[in-house]
Motif scaffolding. Structure first.
Motif, PDB file in Angstrom:
ATOM      1  N   ALA A  66      36.076 -51.126 -26.934  1.00 21.92           N
ATOM      2  CA  ALA A  66      36.394 -50.333 -28.127  1.00 21.92           C
ATOM      3  C   ALA A  66      35.129 -49.761 -28.763  1.00 21.92           C
ATOM      4  O   ALA A  66      35.055 -49.609 -29.983  1.00 21.92           O
ATOM      5  CB  ALA A  66      37.181 -51.167 -29.133  1.00 21.92           C
ATOM      6  N   GLY A  67      34.131 -49.491 -27.932  1.00 20.48           N
ATOM      7  CA  GLY A  67      32.881 -48.957 -28.440  1.00 20.48           C
ATOM      8  C   GLY A  67      31.954 -49.993 -29.028  1.00 20.48           C
ATOM      9  O   GLY A  67      30.892 -49.648 -29.566  1.00 20.48           O
ATOM     10  N   LEU A  68      32.306 -51.272 -28.928  1.00 19.94           N
ATOM     11  CA  LEU A  68      31.488 -52.351 -29.486  1.00 19.94           C
ATOM     12  C   LEU A  68      30.637 -52.982 -28.399  1.00 19.94           C
ATOM     13  O   LEU A  68      31.091 -53.202 -27.277  1.00 19.94           O
ATOM     14  CB  LEU A  68      32.382 -53.418 -30.120  1.00 19.94           C
ATOM     15  CG  LEU A  68      33.368 -52.949 -31.201  1.00 19.94           C
ATOM     16  CD1 LEU A  68      34.157 -54.138 -31.719  1.00 19.94           C
ATOM     17  CD2 LEU A  68      32.651 -52.239 -32.328  1.00 19.94           C
ATOM     18  N   ASP A  69      29.400 -53.307 -28.742  1.00 19.82           N
ATOM     19  CA  ASP A  69      28.477 -53.988 -27.846  1.00 19.82           C
ATOM     20  C   ASP A  69      28.762 -55.480 -27.899  1.00 19.82           C
ATOM     21  O   ASP A  69      28.505 -56.137 -28.910  1.00 19.82           O
ATOM     22  CB  ASP A  69      27.037 -53.688 -28.290  1.00 19.82           C
ATOM     23  CG  ASP A  69      25.993 -54.385 -27.431  1.00 19.82           C
ATOM     24  OD1 ASP A  69      26.365 -55.114 -26.485  1.00 19.82           O
ATOM     25  OD2 ASP A  69      24.795 -54.213 -27.734  1.00 19.82           O
ATOM     26  N   MET A  70      29.288 -56.035 -26.815  1.00 23.36           N
ATOM     27  CA  MET A  70      29.643 -57.443 -26.801  1.00 23.36           C
ATOM     28  C   MET A  70      28.446 -58.353 -26.533  1.00 23.36           C
ATOM     29  O   MET A  70      28.607 -59.567 -26.444  1.00 23.36           O
ATOM     30  CB  MET A  70      30.741 -57.690 -25.761  1.00 23.36           C
ATOM     31  CG  MET A  70      32.063 -57.048 -26.123  1.00 23.36           C
ATOM     32  SD  MET A  70      32.718 -57.662 -27.683  1.00 23.36           S
ATOM     33  CE  MET A  70      33.870 -56.351 -28.101  1.00 23.36           C
ATOM     34  N   GLY A  71      27.256 -57.772 -26.443  1.00 26.00           N
ATOM     35  CA  GLY A  71      26.052 -58.572 -26.330  1.00 26.00           C
ATOM     36  C   GLY A  71      25.472 -58.958 -27.677  1.00 26.00           C
ATOM     37  O   GLY A  71      24.410 -59.592 -27.737  1.00 26.00           O
ATOM     38  N   ARG A  72      26.151 -58.599 -28.749  1.00 25.97           N
ATOM     39  CA  ARG A  72      25.715 -58.958 -30.103  1.00 25.97           C
ATOM     40  C   ARG A  72      26.936 -59.286 -30.957  1.00 25.97           C
ATOM     41  O   ARG A  72      28.064 -58.904 -30.610  1.00 25.97           O
ATOM     42  CB  ARG A  72      24.931 -57.806 -30.741  1.00 25.97           C
ATOM     43  CG  ARG A  72      25.767 -56.552 -31.001  1.00 25.97           C
ATOM     44  CD  ARG A  72      24.974 -55.521 -31.778  1.00 25.97           C
ATOM     45  NE  ARG A  72      25.728 -54.299 -32.037  1.00 25.97           N
ATOM     46  CZ  ARG A  72      26.584 -54.142 -33.060  1.00 25.97           C
ATOM     47  NH1 ARG A  72      26.827 -55.148 -33.896  1.00 25.97           N
ATOM     48  NH2 ARG A  72      27.211 -52.998 -33.232  1.00 25.97           N
ATOM     49  N   PRO A  73      26.759 -59.964 -32.091  1.00 26.41           N
ATOM     50  CA  PRO A  73      27.902 -60.245 -32.968  1.00 26.41           C
ATOM     51  C   PRO A  73      28.420 -58.967 -33.628  1.00 26.41           C
ATOM     52  O   PRO A  73      27.632 -58.124 -34.068  1.00 26.41           O
ATOM     53  CB  PRO A  73      27.319 -61.199 -34.023  1.00 26.41           C
ATOM     54  CG  PRO A  73      26.043 -61.712 -33.454  1.00 26.41           C
ATOM     55  CD  PRO A  73      25.524 -60.627 -32.568  1.00 26.41           C
ATOM     56  N   ASN A  74      29.734 -58.832 -33.698  1.00 27.94           N
ATOM     57  CA  ASN A  74      30.373 -57.680 -34.343  1.00 27.94           C
ATOM     58  C   ASN A  74      31.264 -58.165 -35.485  1.00 27.94           C
ATOM     59  O   ASN A  74      31.938 -59.197 -35.354  1.00 27.94           O
ATOM     60  CB  ASN A  74      31.232 -56.914 -33.334  1.00 27.94           C
ATOM     61  CG  ASN A  74      30.420 -56.275 -32.226  1.00 27.94           C
ATOM     62  OD1 ASN A  74      29.886 -55.194 -32.394  1.00 27.94           O
ATOM     63  ND2 ASN A  74      30.303 -56.963 -31.095  1.00 27.94           N
ATOM     64  N   LEU A  75      31.285 -57.416 -36.562  1.00 22.14           N
ATOM     65  CA  LEU A  75      32.130 -57.749 -37.707  1.00 22.14           C
ATOM     66  C   LEU A  75      33.302 -56.780 -37.789  1.00 22.14           C
ATOM     67  O   LEU A  75      33.118 -55.556 -37.776  1.00 22.14           O
ATOM     68  CB  LEU A  75      31.332 -57.699 -39.005  1.00 22.14           C
ATOM     69  CG  LEU A  75      30.156 -58.668 -39.118  1.00 22.14           C
ATOM     70  CD1 LEU A  75      29.526 -58.574 -40.514  1.00 22.14           C
ATOM     71  CD2 LEU A  75      30.581 -60.098 -38.824  1.00 22.14           C
TER      72      LEU A  75
END
Length: 337
Positions: A66-75
């Motif tokens: 969904a356009g989010l980088d899963m190598g870092r925490p997302n809020l």
């Protein structure tokens, strides 16, 4: 049903051993794994003793979703356009109020917005498809028209998901994991959209009456593993699936704590993990705080505990406070601003 389950003992310390395994391509690492079995005491073994497929599931980088980088925490910012959600029901059920709140969360550091038009709080009644669509679509369309922020539609129903995706949503967040409306899987697959599937025991109206499990951690794992396979069979690519253990959905305080204490187990599913515990009842029970709006500090504490175990997406009401806490946690863990 599996005979053994493997939970990485996640660390985020700057002193990382040379033989440490990176967790899911992210910020954590591990050298040991807790082996869990039904009816047997846990055992801790070295990560190097794992079978190659198990190690791969734990260590392989997760694809962007969904356009989010899963190598870092997302809020993930919570936006309930409902009159009866447990924490903020009625505050954002008018489009202009919802849009303003969405813009505020993005400015405060939200990576994705989760928009829901049906309350799934304990005791909540089902909402009609038309009413749910009328609540969410104008807000999604307005947010999409104003920018490129990732948007999640929080729904159990295929027609709502389809309308939301057409309006600009980028991810389907299904608290029923396809068990309420099986057509939601085909709808999501046809749109080639990412899909978050969550564990829940029972429907919102009755889920908190008397939740029971043989082993809550392993029962939830088995359910999620089975539903991931079901979603794949419906045509959703595995790299576009996210798993949520469903804190507070048909679970007692003890059940929630058992899941949170070992939430890193779910990395062995091989997909990103979403944690949604913000302002929930168990926080109020532990903190002796009845008003959900007064549970921000406890919610931030739970969010950081999950991120310390490698959780990739954390769903919260209080974006600004959680972003500040996360930024400080990352600075302390890394030793640099």
């Amino acid at each position: 049903m599996r005979s053994q389950y493997f939970r990485p003992l996640v660390q985020c310390d700057i002193a990382r051993p040379a033989d440490a395994q990176r967790l899911a391509g992210g910020w954590g690492w591990f050298t040991q794994v807790e082996v869990l079995s039904r009816g047997a005491p846990p055992q801790v073994i070295a990560a190097k003793e794992l079978a190659p497929d198990v190690l791969w599931a734990l260590s392989a980088p997760r694809a962007d979703c969904a356009g989010l980088d899963m190598g870092r925490p997302n809020l993930m910012g919570i936006l309930n356009v409902t009159p009866d959600s447990f924490s903020d029901g009625g505050r954002f059920d008018k489009p202009q109020a919802a849009i303003a709140h969405a813009q505020g969360m993005v400015a405060a550091g939200a990576d994705i917005l989760d928009i829901g038009g049906e309350s799934t709080r304990p005791g909540a009644a089902e909402v009609s498809v038309d009413a749910e669509i009328d609540r969410v679509v104008p807000v999604i369309a307005a947010i999409r028209g104003a920018g490129s922020t990732a948007i999640s539609i929080d729904t159990r129903k295929a027609p709502v998901a389809q309308a939301a995706l057409a309006a600009g949503a980028t991810l389907v967040n299904d608290v029923a994991a396809g068990t309420f409306d099986p057509d939601i899987l085909a709808c999501t697959a046809q749109a080639r959209a990412p899909y978050c599937l969550m564990h829940a025991q029972g429907d919102p109206e009755t889920m908190q009456d008397a939740p029971q499990y043989d082993d809550v951690l392993l029962d939830v794992y088995d359910f999620l593993e089975a539903r991931i396979a079901h979603a794949q069979a419906a045509g959703i690519a595995r790299h576009q699936i996210i798993a949520d253990p469903g804190i507070g959905f048909g679970k007692s305080t003890a059940h929630n704590l058992a899941l949170l204490a070992r939430i890193s187990l779910f990395h062995s599913l091989g997909v990103p993990i979403l944690l949604g515990a913000s302002r929930k009842r168990f926080i109020g029970v532990i903190a002796d705080t009845q008003n959900p709006a007064d549970r921000m500090a406890g919610s931030v504490a739970v969010a950081l505990a999950g991120i310390a175990q490698g959780v990739q997406i954390t769903r919260v009401h209080d974006i600004a406070q959680t972003r500040q806490a996360l930024s400080l946690w990352q600075a302390v863990e890394s030793g640099k601003a």
